[in-house]
Design a protein around this motif. Structure first.
Motif: not given
Length: 429
Positions: A323, A326-327, A360, A364, A370
């Motif tokens: 998580t 990826i962000w 996700l 956010a 997301p």
């Protein structure tokens, strides 16, 4: 799908014609089949230009006709066209720390033969022997008169094989020797084909771009969860590699340390890397911690399918690491889609992607949505399919560098020269 304007040095008519040919091939790869009028519209070409390109591509066997079909309305039925599967072939060699796989794929991307070896990677000399033998065996699947259409051999393997063994829990004596050899050069010395080399994450991303999600998307982050975790970055319909070939190497993204008792202590103390937490090696290690040996893909899939409690523990830890990773990536590259593929299944992909999507969304930041999450197209074949796509991709995809005669491929090596084209075809503007 609209393409971004190309910026850089000027191009001449030969380069433009070559680029236009590849645009037509890309359109056919995406839509499956199309008429001449469809191709002119989708490729943004004049009728005169598309006619000459279709004639040339048909003459050299890269596209074929499917007969005439009524597409609605009045007028004569249209002749439909598609890629010719036998138009070109590519070998693919995937090496990782625990397996060797060699495949051959046709121009449509379909794998038509394979040889696999689940084992610790042997010495480079022994690996060359194995791969050369497997290529010779697979070559028998191609008719002698079609072997001139083999575009080359794609080689997909992790960079720095002798690194991160602490995080992967692997013995150093098997891999340190690989850091001092040029396996691409060794393999080219043994076979009669050019070799295109990329790290395995980038190769798998190219397969997804060329024959998977890329048929409908030009921009996405690609992740592959195998023994380790690899990735690639697709932007503007091309796969970006970076100065050292490491663009999209998500394995190195810093994340908080794992809370699993099975995880090794991070080297830096306060931060670990994604590789430690989001990989099949991490799952295997956690299962072993709970007394369940899982040495093969089949063992791991059975543990997942049986809903072993250790799988759920690892999955929660994996999602918690993916998580923020990826962000972090999305904050920098601003793509709307993340494609994730897996070396095993047994229900793992659906469960993990569902949990990741929820995570996700909860994480956010304000005023940000997301990215969409999509399962990859190839599963455990992603690395091998990526390798087999490399020679076809570099010979037949519409990369912007073609327009400036700047087709340097860095780690991709050198392949077949493009077919020179003497006629002109101008794109509409």
């Amino acid at each position: 799908m609209a393409r971004r304007p190309l910026v850089g040095q000027g191009s001449n008519s030969v380069q433009l014609r070559r680029y236009n040919e590849r645009i037509v091939l890309q359109v056919l790869r995406r839509v499956g089949e199309a008429s001449k009028a469809d191709l002119a519209r989708l490729a943004q070409l004049t009728n005169a230009a598309i006619g000459g390109i279709i004639q040339d591509l048909t003459a050299i066997g890269l596209i074929e006709t499917l007969g005439k079909r009524h597409l609605g309305g009045r007028g004569q039925p249209a002749t439909m066209l598609r890629l010719a599967p036998t138009g070109a072939y590519g070998f693919g060699v995937r090496l990782d720390r625990t397996s060797i796989e060699t495949v051959i794929a046709d121009f449509s991307g379909r794998i038509i033969g394979r040889q696999s070896h689940d084992r610790f990677l042997p010495s480079p000399e022994r690996a060359v022997e194995i791969v050369s033998r497997d290529i010779a065996s697979l070559l028998k699947l191609i008719a002698p008169e079609e072997r001139t259409r083999i575009a080359g051999v794609g080689l997909a393997m992790p960079f720095n094989l002798g690194s991160w063994l602490h995080e992967l829990g692997l013995p150093s004596e098997h891999f340190r020797q690989w850091d001092d050899v040029d396996f691409k050069q060794m393999l080219e010395a043994e076979i009669d084909f050019p070799v295109f080399s990329e790290n395995d994450g980038t190769a798998a991303a190219i397969a997804e771009l060329f024959s998977g999600a890329g048929r409908h998307a030009d921009d996405f982050l690609y992740l592959f969860m195998g023994p380790a975790i690899g990735g690639g970055l697709v932007y503007g319909g091309d796969c970006l590699k970076g100065i050292n070939g490491n663009a999209g190497d998500v394995a190195m993204i810093p994340v908080p340390p794992s809370r699993l008792a099975s995880a090794p202590a991070p080297r830096s103390g306060e931060l670990d890397i994604l590789l430690t937490r989001a990989s099949m090696v991490a799952l295997k290690r956690h299962l072993a911690h709970h007394g369940l040996g899982a040495e093969t893909r089949g063992d791991l899939e059975r543990a997942v399918a049986a809903r072993h409690p250790a799988v759920d523990e690892w999955m929660a830890d994996c999602v918690a690491a993916l998580t923020p990773a990826i962000w972090s990536a999305i904050s920098l590259i601003d793509v709307p889609l993340v494609v994730i593929d897996f070396d095993i299944d047994g229900g793992l992909a659906d469960r993990l992607l569902s949990a990741l999507g929820r995570s996700l969304e909860r994480a956010a930041p304000e005023a940000r949505n997301p990215p969409r999450i999509q399962r990859g197209s190839f599963g455990q074949d992603a690395g091998a399919a990526g390798a087999a796509n490399l020679p076809i991709f570099f010979n037949y995809s519409p990369r912007a560098a073609i327009l400036t005669a700047n087709e340097t491929m860095k780690s991709a090596g050198s392949g077949m020269a493009d077919r020179p084209v003497q006629t002109n075809g101008n794109r509409q503007t």
